[in-house]
Every structure is written in C-alpha cells, then in structure tokens.
Scaffold this motif. Structure first.
Motif, PDB file in Angstrom:
ATOM      1  N   PRO A 105       3.161  -3.480  10.682  1.00  0.00           N
ATOM      2  CA  PRO A 105       1.952  -2.733  10.330  1.00  0.00           C
ATOM      3  C   PRO A 105       1.596  -1.698  11.388  1.00  0.00           C
ATOM      4  O   PRO A 105       1.869  -1.877  12.579  1.00  0.00           O
ATOM      5  N   SER A 106       0.974  -0.597  10.950  1.00  0.00           N
ATOM      6  CA  SER A 106       0.660   0.503  11.869  1.00  0.00           C
ATOM      7  C   SER A 106      -0.833   0.677  12.137  1.00  0.00           C
ATOM      8  O   SER A 106      -1.213   1.477  13.005  1.00  0.00           O
ATOM      9  N   HIS A 107      -1.671  -0.049  11.421  1.00  0.00           N
ATOM     10  CA  HIS A 107      -3.109   0.215  11.475  1.00  0.00           C
ATOM     11  C   HIS A 107      -3.683   0.120  12.882  1.00  0.00           C
ATOM     12  O   HIS A 107      -4.487   0.978  13.303  1.00  0.00           O
ATOM     13  N   ALA A 156      -7.350  -2.348   7.666  1.00  0.00           N
ATOM     14  CA  ALA A 156      -5.987  -2.825   7.915  1.00  0.00           C
ATOM     15  C   ALA A 156      -5.341  -3.457   6.695  1.00  0.00           C
ATOM     16  O   ALA A 156      -4.170  -3.178   6.385  1.00  0.00           O
ATOM     17  N   GLU A 157      -6.072  -4.298   5.976  1.00  0.00           N
ATOM     18  CA  GLU A 157      -5.471  -5.005   4.844  1.00  0.00           C
ATOM     19  C   GLU A 157      -5.088  -4.072   3.710  1.00  0.00           C
ATOM     20  O   GLU A 157      -4.263  -4.425   2.854  1.00  0.00           O
ATOM     21  N   VAL A 158      -5.647  -2.865   3.702  1.00  0.00           N
ATOM     22  CA  VAL A 158      -5.299  -1.857   2.705  1.00  0.00           C
ATOM     23  C   VAL A 158      -4.256  -0.894   3.266  1.00  0.00           C
ATOM     24  O   VAL A 158      -3.209  -0.646   2.661  1.00  0.00           O
ATOM     25  N   ASP A 203      -2.130  -1.166   5.724  1.00  0.00           N
ATOM     26  CA  ASP A 203      -0.827  -1.707   6.110  1.00  0.00           C
ATOM     27  C   ASP A 203       0.062  -2.108   4.940  1.00  0.00           C
ATOM     28  O   ASP A 203       1.224  -2.464   5.155  1.00  0.00           O
ATOM     29  N   VAL A 204      -0.458  -2.022   3.729  1.00  0.00           N
ATOM     30  CA  VAL A 204       0.384  -2.336   2.570  1.00  0.00           C
ATOM     31  C   VAL A 204       1.555  -1.367   2.470  1.00  0.00           C
ATOM     32  O   VAL A 204       2.702  -1.758   2.216  1.00  0.00           O
ATOM     33  N   TYR A 205       1.284  -0.077   2.709  1.00  0.00           N
ATOM     34  CA  TYR A 205       2.316   0.940   2.557  1.00  0.00           C
ATOM     35  C   TYR A 205       2.677   1.659   3.856  1.00  0.00           C
ATOM     36  O   TYR A 205       3.745   2.253   3.944  1.00  0.00           O
ATOM     37  N   ARG A 206       1.787   1.619   4.851  1.00  0.00           N
ATOM     38  CA  ARG A 206       2.007   2.417   6.061  1.00  0.00           C
ATOM     39  C   ARG A 206       2.468   1.503   7.204  1.00  0.00           C
ATOM     40  O   ARG A 206       1.654   0.908   7.907  1.00  0.00           O
ATOM     41  N   TYR A 207       3.795   1.434   7.366  1.00  0.00           N
ATOM     42  CA  TYR A 207       4.377   0.583   8.396  1.00  0.00           C
ATOM     43  C   TYR A 207       5.481   1.347   9.121  1.00  0.00           C
ATOM     44  O   TYR A 207       5.895   2.434   8.707  1.00  0.00           O
ATOM     45  N   ASP A 208       5.972   0.754  10.236  1.00  0.00           N
ATOM     46  CA  ASP A 208       6.979   1.449  11.031  1.00  0.00           C
ATOM     47  C   ASP A 208       8.387   1.126  10.538  1.00  0.00           C
ATOM     48  O   ASP A 208       8.563   0.469   9.507  1.00  0.00           O
TER      49      ASP A 208
END
Length: 211
Positions: A148-150, A134-136, A138-143
């Motif tokens: 966060p999307s993880h 998640a901590e990696v 969610d840095v770039y992959r969000y809605d």
C-alpha cells in the motif's frame, strides 16, 4: 510562423515517460513502457533536450504569462537537479517582463524537505494523487511489490503542508471511492485540503475501446 498571431496552448510534459515507482491497477500509462517503447531503456529527458524544449515553448507562447506542466509516470523520479535546471532554463529564455509558473503532478511518495523547499520557493502548484482514506486509496494504488502507498502519500502531504507548498488533491473516481463519496470528501477536508479535483476513470470495454 512569422507574421501570424500566436495563441496560448497547453503541453503536458512527461520527462520520465511512463516510468513510475507505483503500480496503480487502473493506470493507463504504465503499459506504454512496453507497447510504445519496447526497445528504449532510458526514458530520462536529456539536459540539452530540456533546454531546447523550454526555449521553443517560450517562443511559441503569446505571453505575458507562460505555464509549464510536468507529469509522468512519476516526474520526481527525474530528481531535484532536473527541476533546478528547468527553472534555470526558464529564467534564461523567458522574455523580459513575462512571468512563468509550473504545475507538477505527483504521487508524493518521494517528496522530501529539500523538494518542498524548492517547490515553495519556485511557486510550483502540485497536484497530489490520492483516492481517499487508506482503506479506499490502497485498493488500487500500490507499489511494485503490491504494498500500500497511502502512508507514504500522507507523509508527502504533511511535508508540503509544513513547508507551505501550494497543492491540490487529484482524486480518481473509481468503483471503490465512488461508493463512498461523503467519506472521501470528509477525509480530504479533515486532512486540511482546500482544493480537490475529482477525475472520473475511463474503463475499457474492449480492444481499443473505452467507456
């Protein structure tokens, strides 16, 4: 063309165009919604277009196996009935004695039990986009709300594992997870993943240029 030998080729089909429920910072395709299709409001592939596409694709292949690939944007935004039609048309136009398989790339956030039942029964191979813990990730992959999307991706992964859907992980290598290769690899192994594809990101260096 009549009389000429056919050769297999690969087509990546995007039935929803660039539309996605996520807003990943490094996505090269989201901006196409505005730059390539500024006047189009509906990117959904129509049923008659889908049928004609499947028909022509089958005719273009040498056989005896045909593989069709589905991507986006986020292809599951088309809804399950669309892919039920995909299978209906494939069965209609697949030559006798041939086989057909499907691959689908997804962020996994919209998967449900019904989706997974369909994917397993129809032998879809799923490419699940996930960039690490998640901590990696969610840095770039969000809605669209920068949330966060993880956790939603993990929920989709667990559903696929529970329903025995064939899948692999598609991990975009960027400047965050690229510094933590062992941490990311061990995370993927710990969550039960057997197949991982590492995809290096291509960064722009200027207008129309990439590195």
């Amino acid at each position: 063309m009549t009389g000429q030998r056919k050769y297999p080729f690969h087509v990546m089909t995007k039935p929803i165009g660039p539309i996605c429920n996520l807003d990943c910072a490094y996505c090269f395709y989201l901006e196409k919604e505005h730059t390539l299709y500024p006047d189009v409001r509906n990117f959904r592939m129509k049923e008659d277009t889908l049928e004609e596409y499947v028909k022509q694709f089958m005719k273009s292949q040498p056989g005896p196996h045909v593989e069709m690939a589905w991507q986006g944007g986020e292809p599951t935004l088309m809804g399950l009935p669309f892919f039920q039609k995909v299978r209906e048309f494939q069965e209609k136009y697949l030559p006798r004695g041939w086989t057909c398989s499907n691959t689908l790339q997804t962020n996994g956030t919209l998967l449900t039990k019904e989706w997974c039942d369909f994917l397993r029964k129809n032998h879809f191979l799923i490419g699940l986009s996930m960039d690490g813990p998640a901590e990696v990730h969610d840095v770039y992959r969000y809605d669209k709300g920068k949330r966060p999307s993880h956790a939603k991706v993990m929920r989709g992964l667990r559903l696929m594992q529970e329903h025995k859907v064939d899948y692999n992980i598609l991990c975009v290598v960027n400047d965050v997870n690229g510094r933590k290769p062992l941490e990311c690899y061990r995370f993927f192994r710990e969550i039960g993943t057997e197949f991982i594809q590492f995809i290096p990101i291509v960064e722009r260096t200027g207008e129309g240029c990439a590195s």
